[in-house]
Design an enzyme around this catalytic site. Sequence first.
Site, PDB file in Angstrom:
ATOM      1  N   TYR A 164       0.833  -1.209   0.000  1.00  9.22           N
ATOM      2  CA  TYR A 164       0.000   0.000   0.000  1.00  9.22           C
ATOM      3  C   TYR A 164       0.864   1.254   0.000  1.00  9.22           C
ATOM      4  CZ  TYR A 164       0.834   1.164   4.942  1.00  9.22           C
ATOM      5  OH  TYR A 164       1.419   1.539   6.127  1.00  9.22           O
ATOM      6  N   ARG A 175       8.210   3.723  -4.544  1.00 10.08           N
ATOM      7  CA  ARG A 175       8.264   2.867  -3.349  1.00 10.08           C
ATOM      8  C   ARG A 175       7.244   1.734  -3.460  1.00 10.08           C
ATOM      9  NH1 ARG A 175       7.517   5.651   2.427  1.00 10.08           N
ATOM     10  NH2 ARG A 175       5.376   5.781   1.652  1.00 10.08           N
ATOM     11  N   LYS A 211       6.392  -1.643   2.253  1.00  9.50           N
ATOM     12  CA  LYS A 211       5.158  -1.056   2.808  1.00  9.50           C
ATOM     13  C   LYS A 211       4.011  -2.033   2.546  1.00  9.50           C
ATOM     14  CE  LYS A 211       3.170   3.594   3.326  1.00  9.50           C
ATOM     15  NZ  LYS A 211       3.294   3.666   4.775  1.00  9.50           N
ATOM     16  N   GLU A 216      12.358   3.168  14.160  1.00  7.86           N
ATOM     17  CA  GLU A 216      11.345   4.096  13.628  1.00  7.86           C
ATOM     18  C   GLU A 216      10.116   4.015  14.520  1.00  7.86           C
ATOM     19  OE1 GLU A 216       9.618   3.075   9.793  1.00  7.86           O
ATOM     20  OE2 GLU A 216       9.721   0.934  10.232  1.00  7.86           O
TER      21      GLU A 216
HETATM   22  N1  PDD Z   1       2.796   5.516   7.416  1.00  9.02           N
HETATM   23  N2  PDD Z   1       7.438   4.235   8.972  1.00  9.02           N
HETATM   24  C1  PDD Z   1       6.281   3.557   9.001  1.00  9.02           C
HETATM   25  C2  PDD Z   1       6.232   2.232   9.678  1.00  9.02           C
HETATM   26  C3  PDD Z   1       5.119   4.108   8.406  1.00  9.02           C
HETATM   27  O1  PDD Z   1       3.967   3.419   8.414  1.00  9.02           O
HETATM   28  C4  PDD Z   1       5.200   5.398   7.792  1.00  9.02           C
HETATM   29  C5  PDD Z   1       4.026   6.055   7.141  1.00  9.02           C
HETATM   30  C6  PDD Z   1       6.443   6.060   7.795  1.00  9.02           C
HETATM   31  C7  PDD Z   1       6.607   7.417   7.138  1.00  9.02           C
HETATM   32  O2  PDD Z   1       6.611   7.309   5.731  1.00  9.02           O
HETATM   33  P1  PDD Z   1       6.140   8.528   4.800  1.00  9.02           P
HETATM   34  O3  PDD Z   1       6.952   9.723   5.169  1.00  9.02           O
HETATM   35  O4  PDD Z   1       6.454   8.051   3.442  1.00  9.02           O
HETATM   36  O5  PDD Z   1       4.683   8.728   5.057  1.00  9.02           O
HETATM   37  C8  PDD Z   1       7.529   5.449   8.383  1.00  9.02           C
HETATM   38  C9  PDD Z   1       1.631   5.929   6.670  1.00  9.02           C
HETATM   39  C10 PDD Z   1       1.364   7.397   6.730  1.00  9.02           C
HETATM   40  C11 PDD Z   1       0.465   5.071   7.095  1.00  9.02           C
HETATM   41  O6  PDD Z   1       0.675   3.860   7.233  1.00  9.02           O
HETATM   42  O7  PDD Z   1      -0.654   5.574   7.268  1.00  9.02           O
END
Ligand code: PDD
Length: 291
Positions: free
Chosen positions: A34, A53, A149, A181
């Site tokens: 996703y 990504r 992801k 993270e």
């Molecule tokens: N989540 N790390 C994890 C585990 C995440 O799920 C996310 C983002 C990030 C930050 O990634 P980005 O800057 O590309 O949004 C880091 C999204 C927002 C979600 O699952 O809703």
Amino acid sequence: MNTTTCYLNGEYLPLNEARISPLDRGFLFGDGGYEVVPVYSRKLFRVDEHLKRLQQTLDGIHLANPHTVAEWTERVEKLVAAAPFDDQSVYLQVTRGADDKRDHAFPQGVAPTVFMFTAPLVTTPDSVRATGVAAVTAPDTRWARCDLKVVALLANVVARQSAVEQGCAETLFIRDGVMIEGAASNIFVVKGGVLLAPIKDHRMLPGITYDVVLELAAKHGVPHEVRDITEAELRSADEVWMTSSTKEVLPITTLDGQPVGTGVNAGKPGQLAQQMHVWYQQFKDEVMRRG
Ligand code: PDD
């Protein structure tokens, strides 16, 4: 009832009318990937990077991407145009589809399920930004491909819920003494005027916001290092930030009940966090003006 237009396998329809099979492998196995793409004034933010990504995620789980970048962009833009709000967060998901049986091994000749919906972008209120948020830490119990992801997010979900139950905004994962993270965000640390960022490897999601923050740090001459951040460094940090597409740059001011930072600044949003927030907003404005 949510009647906002969504996208399912080539069709645009009201969200409350969308149906998928209970045999969908996303439902049975969490077998899919996703993305969450922020949209400002109906303009997609860093969509090429998000789609790149997505490709990496799909490659990582051996799922053929059903669409080209141009096809994805066209579909997302159509969804965004149909929504009754300007600032949005678009969710897009690809699963390995629904076979007529349950078998761990990949099915043959089954079309993937492609689903997208959009929601109003929920931004952090100024009052919360002014105080920063509280976070807790927890052991990282996830698998070894956190760079992908994927929709199998149970460990993240449980960690995030644990934060909520403790009145906190986020849980920070610690693995082998290293801060990795957040449950749904990347984490930065400031120590002695240096911005520290964790390494983009299999242990964490390569955040799109993370990249923007490092680009802005470089552009504005902020000393920064990309390397492992130990738990001890996290706990003695001057500043801790969380970043994501929906949270942007948000200071964490309390960690496991202790104030972040020392002296008069303890427990308050740090100066660099506030500066980065301003740069981030300026960057967004510039990008959106360029179209
Ligand atoms: N989540 N790390 C994890 C585990 C995440 O799920 C996310 C983002 C990030 C930050 O990634 P980005 O800057 O590309 O949004 C880091 C999204 C927002 C979600 O699952 O809703």
